[in-house]
Design an enzyme around this catalytic site. Structure first.
Site, mmCIF file in Angstrom:
data_model
loop_
_atom_site.group_PDB
_atom_site.id
_atom_site.type_symbol
_atom_site.label_atom_id
_atom_site.label_comp_id
_atom_site.label_asym_id
_atom_site.label_seq_id
_atom_site.Cartn_x
_atom_site.Cartn_y
_atom_site.Cartn_z
ATOM 1 C CG ASN A 69 29.602 41.042 38.035
ATOM 2 O OD1 ASN A 69 29.900 41.869 38.904
ATOM 3 N ND2 ASN A 69 30.264 39.903 37.867
ATOM 4 N N GLY A 72 30.796 45.797 41.858
ATOM 5 C CA GLY A 72 31.660 46.645 42.694
ATOM 6 C C GLY A 72 31.537 46.357 44.179
ATOM 7 C CG ASN A 126 36.910 38.318 45.886
ATOM 8 O OD1 ASN A 126 37.723 38.264 44.964
ATOM 9 N ND2 ASN A 126 35.652 38.705 45.710
ATOM 10 C CB CYS A 129 36.582 41.703 43.060
ATOM 11 S SG CYS A 129 35.325 42.839 42.414
ATOM 12 C CB ILE A 190 38.267 31.000 37.037
ATOM 13 C CG1 ILE A 190 37.029 30.724 36.166
ATOM 14 C CG2 ILE A 190 39.410 30.090 36.684
ATOM 15 C CD1 ILE A 190 37.251 30.940 34.668
ATOM 16 C CG ASN A 191 36.113 36.389 40.715
ATOM 17 O OD1 ASN A 191 35.092 36.642 40.074
ATOM 18 N ND2 ASN A 191 36.345 36.915 41.905
ATOM 19 C CB THR A 192 34.227 37.367 36.378
ATOM 20 O OG1 THR A 192 34.769 38.442 37.165
ATOM 21 C CG2 THR A 192 32.948 36.863 37.013
ATOM 22 C CB THR A 265 26.273 32.781 35.879
ATOM 23 O OG1 THR A 265 27.403 33.569 36.262
ATOM 24 C CG2 THR A 265 25.438 33.581 34.902
#
Ligand code: SIN
Length: 304
Positions: A69, A72, A126, A129, A190-192, A265
């Site tokens: 993804n 944004g 965050n 990102c 974890i983030n992406t 997800t």
């Protein structure tokens, strides 16, 4: 019946399953499917000082066992969130986590100050990102930058503070240790993971942002490894996420060191996934005669 409750920095979660930021909006759509009070908590979509439209489409691409993804940080801004989304969410008996993003440290601080006066229960900072040109993961890829932003936010933040870490680093333990030393109450990870797909006919990236963040079952083993590493570097609670789709995944990442899990997800393919995970954890604990979910945290038996 086993006790599923978990306490982090004075916040009580009735069970260890929270929906992950960016996969659950502010809960409105999912509230048509089930009672949100069944969840341990809801981590809301990342909130910034001003509303953001996010990146132009296409901003989602499917991958084997996951998605990329590049949304944004589309969101309605903190003032809308505080006025409309938080009061609506308060109807439910669940923990509200506000995920906070920004371009600069001053933005993060301003958002947190506005949230101080709201009914959110916890802040998730965050710094991970990967889809914005300013801010975002730029704060999460060096221990120095991560420590600086945590220190600044800690100074103004009146709520329990978790910092959401990026896996796009050489040593996530160093970043976790830096945010702990500047006053974080917890870390979430974890983030992406940054990825890219290319259309072989047009020779153009599939995402207009060129790159995006990979999530879903494909990243789960990386999340388990990083949760394991971080939980051995810090004494604050570790919130685990990254491709958790089943109760077995949740138990596995808790054995690695997570005391709470976020489901992301999986919500897209099965909106009931978080509820199935809660039920599965409870059955696992009962079948193994474990009285509290906290007893399995970090109990992996490592080979020497
Ligand atoms: C996005 O909005 O681009 C995703 C948010 C994130 O990765 O933190």
């Amino acid at each position: 019946m086993a006790d599923l409750s978990v306490n982090i920095a004075g916040v009580r979660f009735k069970n260890p399953v929270v929906t992950a930021s960016g996969t659950f909006g502010f809960g409105r759509e999912f509230s048509q499917v089930y009672d949100l009070s069944k969840l341990g908590g809801i981590a809301c979509k990342g909130i910034t000082l001003k509303p953001r439209d996010g990146n132009p489409p296409p901003r989602i691409a499917e991958t084997p066992s996951g998605i990329l993804n590049s949304v944004g940080l589309q969101n309605p801004g903190v003032d809308w969130f505080v006025k409309h989304e938080v009061p609506w969410l308060k109807k439910y008996d669940t923990v509200i986590i506000a995920n906070v993003a920004g371009n600069e440290i001053a933005d993060y601080c301003e958002v947190v100050e506005r949230l101080n006066e709201s009914q959110v229960d916890m802040i998730e900072l965050n710094i991970s990102c990967p889809n914005v040109k300013q801010g975002g993961v730029a704060f999460g890829t060096s221990a120095k930058a991560a420590g600086e932003i945590t220190k600044a936010v800690r100074n103004v933040c009146k709520k329990p503070l978790a910092v959401k870490l990026s896996p796009n680093v050489a040593n996530i333990g160093d970043i976790a240790a830096a945010v702990e030393s500047e006053g974080a109450d917890a870390v979430s990870l974890i983030n992406t993971i940054t990825g890219m797909r290319i259309d072989i006919n047009t020779r153009r990236p599939i995402l207009t942002n060129n790159t995006g963040g990979l999530s879903g079952p494909a990243v789960f083993p990386i999340a388990v490894r990083m949760v394991y590493e971080v939980s051995r570097r810090v004494t604050i609670p570790v919130i685990g996420m990254g491709g958790i789709a089943t109760w077995q995944d949740a138990v596995e990442i808790m054995l690695a060191g997570a005391c709470l899990v976020q489901v992301g997800t999986a919500n897209f393919t099965d909106p009931y996934a978080p509820l199935k995970i809660i039920e599965g954890i409870e059955q696992y604990l009962d079948q193994n005669v474990i009285s509290s979910v906290t007893e399995i945290v970090g109990k992996v038996q490592i080979y020497e």
